[in-house]
Design a protein around this motif. Structure first.
Motif, PDB file in Angstrom:
ATOM      1  N   TYR A  77       0.857  -1.190   0.000  1.00 20.79           N
ATOM      2  CA  TYR A  77       0.000   0.000   0.000  1.00 20.79           C
ATOM      3  C   TYR A  77       0.885   1.229   0.000  1.00 20.79           C
ATOM      4  O   TYR A  77       1.703   1.386   0.914  1.00 20.79           O
ATOM      5  CB  TYR A  77      -0.893   0.011   1.244  1.00 20.79           C
TER       6      TYR A  77
ATOM      7  N   ARG B 154       4.477   1.352   1.317  1.00 16.72           N
ATOM      8  CA  ARG B 154       4.685   0.188   2.157  1.00 16.72           C
ATOM      9  C   ARG B 154       4.572  -1.138   1.388  1.00 16.72           C
ATOM     10  O   ARG B 154       3.565  -1.428   0.771  1.00 16.72           O
ATOM     11  CB  ARG B 154       3.621   0.229   3.248  1.00 16.72           C
TER      12      ARG B 154
ATOM     13  N   VAL C 171       4.144  -4.986   1.566  1.00 12.80           N
ATOM     14  CA  VAL C 171       3.685  -5.981   2.538  1.00 12.80           C
ATOM     15  C   VAL C 171       4.107  -7.387   2.113  1.00 12.80           C
ATOM     16  O   VAL C 171       4.715  -8.128   2.881  1.00 12.80           O
ATOM     17  CB  VAL C 171       2.153  -5.911   2.720  1.00 12.80           C
TER      18      VAL C 171
ATOM     19  N   GLY D  86      -1.920  -8.169  11.184  1.00 11.42           N
ATOM     20  CA  GLY D  86      -1.022  -7.323  10.403  1.00 11.42           C
ATOM     21  C   GLY D  86       0.073  -8.085   9.676  1.00 11.42           C
ATOM     22  O   GLY D  86       0.995  -7.489   9.140  1.00 11.42           O
TER      23      GLY D  86
ATOM     24  N   LYS E  75      -2.275 -11.381   5.810  1.00 13.09           N
ATOM     25  CA  LYS E  75      -3.234 -12.408   5.351  1.00 13.09           C
ATOM     26  C   LYS E  75      -4.263 -11.805   4.399  1.00 13.09           C
ATOM     27  O   LYS E  75      -4.515 -12.329   3.313  1.00 13.09           O
ATOM     28  CB  LYS E  75      -3.953 -13.031   6.563  1.00 13.09           C
ATOM     29  N   SER E  76      -4.862 -10.696   4.820  1.00 14.58           N
ATOM     30  CA  SER E  76      -5.853 -10.057   3.957  1.00 14.58           C
ATOM     31  C   SER E  76      -5.215  -9.579   2.664  1.00 14.58           C
ATOM     32  O   SER E  76      -5.849  -9.592   1.601  1.00 14.58           O
ATOM     33  CB  SER E  76      -6.493  -8.871   4.669  1.00 14.58           C
ATOM     34  N   THR E  77      -3.965  -9.168   2.754  1.00 13.99           N
ATOM     35  CA  THR E  77      -3.273  -8.697   1.559  1.00 13.99           C
ATOM     36  C   THR E  77      -3.096  -9.844   0.555  1.00 13.99           C
ATOM     37  O   THR E  77      -3.222  -9.633  -0.653  1.00 13.99           O
ATOM     38  CB  THR E  77      -1.908  -8.086   1.951  1.00 13.99           C
TER      39      THR E  77
ATOM     40  N   ARG F  50      -6.396 -10.230  -1.128  1.00 12.22           N
ATOM     41  CA  ARG F  50      -6.621  -9.142  -2.099  1.00 12.22           C
ATOM     42  C   ARG F  50      -5.810  -9.354  -3.365  1.00 12.22           C
ATOM     43  O   ARG F  50      -6.297  -9.116  -4.473  1.00 12.22           O
ATOM     44  CB  ARG F  50      -6.241  -7.792  -1.479  1.00 12.22           C
TER      45      ARG F  50
ATOM     46  N   GLN G 268     -12.932  -8.848   4.924  1.00 14.86           N
ATOM     47  CA  GLN G 268     -12.895  -8.965   6.384  1.00 14.86           C
ATOM     48  C   GLN G 268     -13.982  -8.141   7.064  1.00 14.86           C
ATOM     49  O   GLN G 268     -14.625  -8.597   7.995  1.00 14.86           O
ATOM     50  CB  GLN G 268     -11.517  -8.523   6.877  1.00 14.86           C
TER      51      GLN G 268
ATOM     52  N   GLU H 119     -11.665 -14.250   7.252  1.00 16.94           N
ATOM     53  CA  GLU H 119     -12.238 -14.391   8.602  1.00 16.94           C
ATOM     54  C   GLU H 119     -13.759 -14.574   8.582  1.00 16.94           C
ATOM     55  O   GLU H 119     -14.504 -13.759   9.129  1.00 16.94           O
ATOM     56  CB  GLU H 119     -11.847 -13.196   9.478  1.00 16.94           C
TER      57      GLU H 119
END
Ligand SMILES: Nc1ncnc2c1ncn2[C@@H]1O[C@H](COP(=O)(O)OP(=O)(O)OP(=O)(O)O)[C@@H](O)[C@H]1O
Ligand SMILES: [Mg+2]
Lengths: 341, 264
Positions: free
Chosen positions: B16, B19, B21, B42, B45-47, B50, B87, B168
């Motif tokens: 992002y 940053r 990830v 953080g 996982k969500s990244t 995506r 999420q 999740e």
């Protein structure tokens, strides 16, 4: 409230109300023409030949404009509320009203010294309105991204700046004042067929397109990630919906001036009745916009035939925008109090 | 096992703004299996989710969808193959469950948005499978957190994609409904040969429902394999920083991971 049957019933009710108001609107004026004679005149079978002239030549354009403008503002507001994710959004937040009026004021201030500014004025307003919308869109996009909150804030700022510039120009030129007031508040007084032709293309293109945008609007109402995951390109969709809202509002402003409240009230009423699904909210907002504007213009007109000051010349046209502001505000407050507990 | 991988991340970097990830991540999914992604908050996982659905463009590397570069698909094309449950999804106040679930058909409908027979059937079956048939007319904002979560699962199901990415899916759910959602996912996996990726915080669920557990820490995959191989006492200590006991309940045959505390 939200069952499919009550939605259908209320939509039907609104449609019937629009038709009734339309006929009443055509009947009302210096001479009252009863509904049956209005209908006959519309069908080209007048009982009295003068009905034909009065209804079709003199009154029909104004009634049609009431219908179109109400529809356009209602739909524009509903689209904008989706794009801005805010139920307080209204067509003015596209920047088209202040843009159009600023253009009109500049024009009337007479820097160009054209012979008959009155006839050109709607075009000037239209161009200014579209430019105002483009300015808001351009100023709010950052690295090609449109963010709902940034869009609102930009619109408020652009409106404030254009409003101040308008005041400055007005303060510097006395003769511009008279003509511009009715644009500032919005009016349908004395509108003729030429005005209808000016608004019609925008309505004919914008209304169907706006209604077809319901699917995209529904996804824009979700969080960004869900909308994108379902296959909607978010940024182009936001630009397109904002563009539609701006075009609809610009078309309306160019013939009627900056009529407030319709574009705020209609979508909110539609949401109270129909819930959140844009497939219902958008058409219903357009329909309620028609009803509100026709009703308000009916009031504006009936007040103008009995002017409080008899000495004043032919017609004291109460602008429909003023009627809406006065009667509309309490209605809106009641509505919101009932829906947001 | 001779299928093309539904999704493969090859040397994928994503992030992002400034940053970064994910940095050169490799991960391929096996058709018809459940993969659990676990890891600390953080960790990215969500990244990963995506990146798999191109909700976040990759900086470098490629994402392959059925063996083809994901960039060759349009947004709707991707949505027909991959459903994502984010999420923290949100819907406008007043939207009913059915209206939400119908939005799942967006990638399949034309300009006028007619659902068609197939669409109506997909919506009905999604509502039934998630046990929401009786809730269809209720506005989402008047449901409990768990009912709402099931509505979002139903939306993802109505989409009709063969790969399901769930970030999740069991948050907000009570114990029973957690099992219901997980059982539903497991049964879809077998009955419809769907490929599922779930981000889970509950390692017991990961251990018992997933064919494969992928542990993400600080944007990298630090462990990957069958639950019993991956979920170890050492991993709990190094990745999550907790002491834990891991055992299999003899009666149910289920694997348990019991965190004791942060003390060393
Ligand atoms: N939209 C965003 N903008 C900037 N940074 C982000 C964004 N989303 C996530 N990050 C950062 O990227 C890193 C990974 O985030 P990610 O959401 O993938 O973590 P996660 O493993 O899903 O965590 P959690 O378990 O809390 O959901 C985090 O450090 C986070 O701060
Ligand atoms: Mg996450």
């Amino acid at each position: 409230m939200r069952s499919a049957r009550s939605f259908a019933a209320l939509t039907l009710l609104a449609a019937v109300a629009a038709v009734v108001l339309f006929v009443l609107h055509l009947g009302l004026g210096t001479v009252w023409i009863p509904p049956d004679r209005v209908v006959l005149a519309l069908l080209d079978r007048p009982t009295d030949p003068t009905d034909l002239t009065i209804v079709r030549e003199l009154r029909l354009p104004r009634a049609i404009l009431g219908l179109l403008v109400g529809c356009m503002l209602g739909l524009s507001g509903a689209l904008l509320q989706v794009v801005m994710r805010n139920r307080l959004a209204e067509p003015g937040l596209t920047g088209v009203s202040t843009g159009g009026i600023f253009a009109a004021v500049l024009f009337l201030a007479g820097t160009w010294g054209l012979p008959s500014p009155g006839q050109l004025l709607p075009f000037v307003v239209l161009v200014g309105a579209l430019a105002g919308g483009a300015l808001v869109l351009f100023a709010s996009s950052f690295r090609g991204r449109i963010d709902p909150l940034r869009l609102i804030l930009t619109a408020v700022i652009v409106n404030a700046v254009l409003g101040s510039l308008t005041s400055i120009v007005m303060l510097n030129s006395q003769q511009a004042l008279g003509g511009i007031l009715s644009w500032l508040i919005g009016s349908l007084n004395g509108r003729v067929w030429d005005d209808v032709w000016l608004a019609l293309p925008w309505a004919a293109a914008g209304i169907p397109a706006g209604l077809l945008a319901a699917r995209a609007a529904n996804l824009l109402q979700l969080d960004d990630e869900s909308g994108r995951a379902l296959g909607l390109p978010l940024q182009p969709a936001r630009v397109a919906l904002f563009g539609l809202a701006a075009v609809l509002a610009a078309g309306a402003v160019s013939v009627s001036g900056a009529i407030a409240f319709v574009g705020l009230m209609a979508p909110n009423a539609a949401r109270v009745i129909a819930g959140a699904d844009a497939r219902r909210v958008l058409p219903l907002a357009a329909l309620i916009g028609c009803v509100l504007l026709l009703a308000a213009d009916l009031v504006a007109q009936s007040l103008s035939i009995r002017p409080p000051i008899p000495s004043s010349s032919a017609r004291v046209g109460l602008p429909v925008g003023a009627v809406l502001a006065v009667f509309g505000a309490p209605l809106l407050i009641t509505l919101i109090r009932r829906s947001i507990r | 096992m001779n299928h093309v991988e539904p999704i493969r991340l090859a040397q994928v970097s994503a992030g992002y703004g400034q940053r970064v990830v994910l940095d050169g991540l490799d991960l391929g999914l096996q058709q018809g299996t459940i993969t659990a992604i676990v890891g600390p908050n953080g960790s990215g996982k969500s990244t990963v989710i995506r990146a798999m659905a191109r909700l976040l463009p990759t900086r470098s590397g490629v994402v392959l969808l059925d063996g083809q570069d994901i960039r060759s698909f349009g947004p709707r094309g991707i949505a027909r193959l991959v459903s994502v449950l984010p999420q923290s999804p949100s819907s406008p106040p007043g939207l009913t469950v059915r209206e939400l679930v119908e939005l799942g058909r967006f990638p399949h409908t034309g300009l006028f948005g007619r659902l068609g027979v197939e669409g109506v059937l997909a919506v009905e079956s999604a509502l039934t499978l998630t046990g929401l048939a009786d809730f269809a007319q209720r506005p989402l904002d008047e449901l409990s957190g768990g009912e709402r979560q099931r509505a979002w699962v139903a939306l993802a199901l109505a989409q009709g994609a063969s790969t399901l990415l769930l970030d999740e899916p069991t948050t907000f759910l009570d114990v029973r409904h957690q099992f219901e959602v997980l059982d539903l996912v497991a049964s879809l996996c077998t009955s419809r040969d769907m490929t599922v990726v779930m981000v889970l915080h509950d390692l017991v669920h990961a251990a018992n429902y997933a064919d494969r557990v992928v542990v993400v820490d600080d944007g990298r995959i630090v462990a990957d394999g069958a639950p019993a191989e991956v979920l170890t006492v050492e991993l709990m200590q190094t990745v999550f920083g907790v002491a834990a006991r891991i055992f299999t309940d003899a009666e149910s045959g289920r694997m348990f991971c019991l965190p004791i505390g942060t003390g060393s």
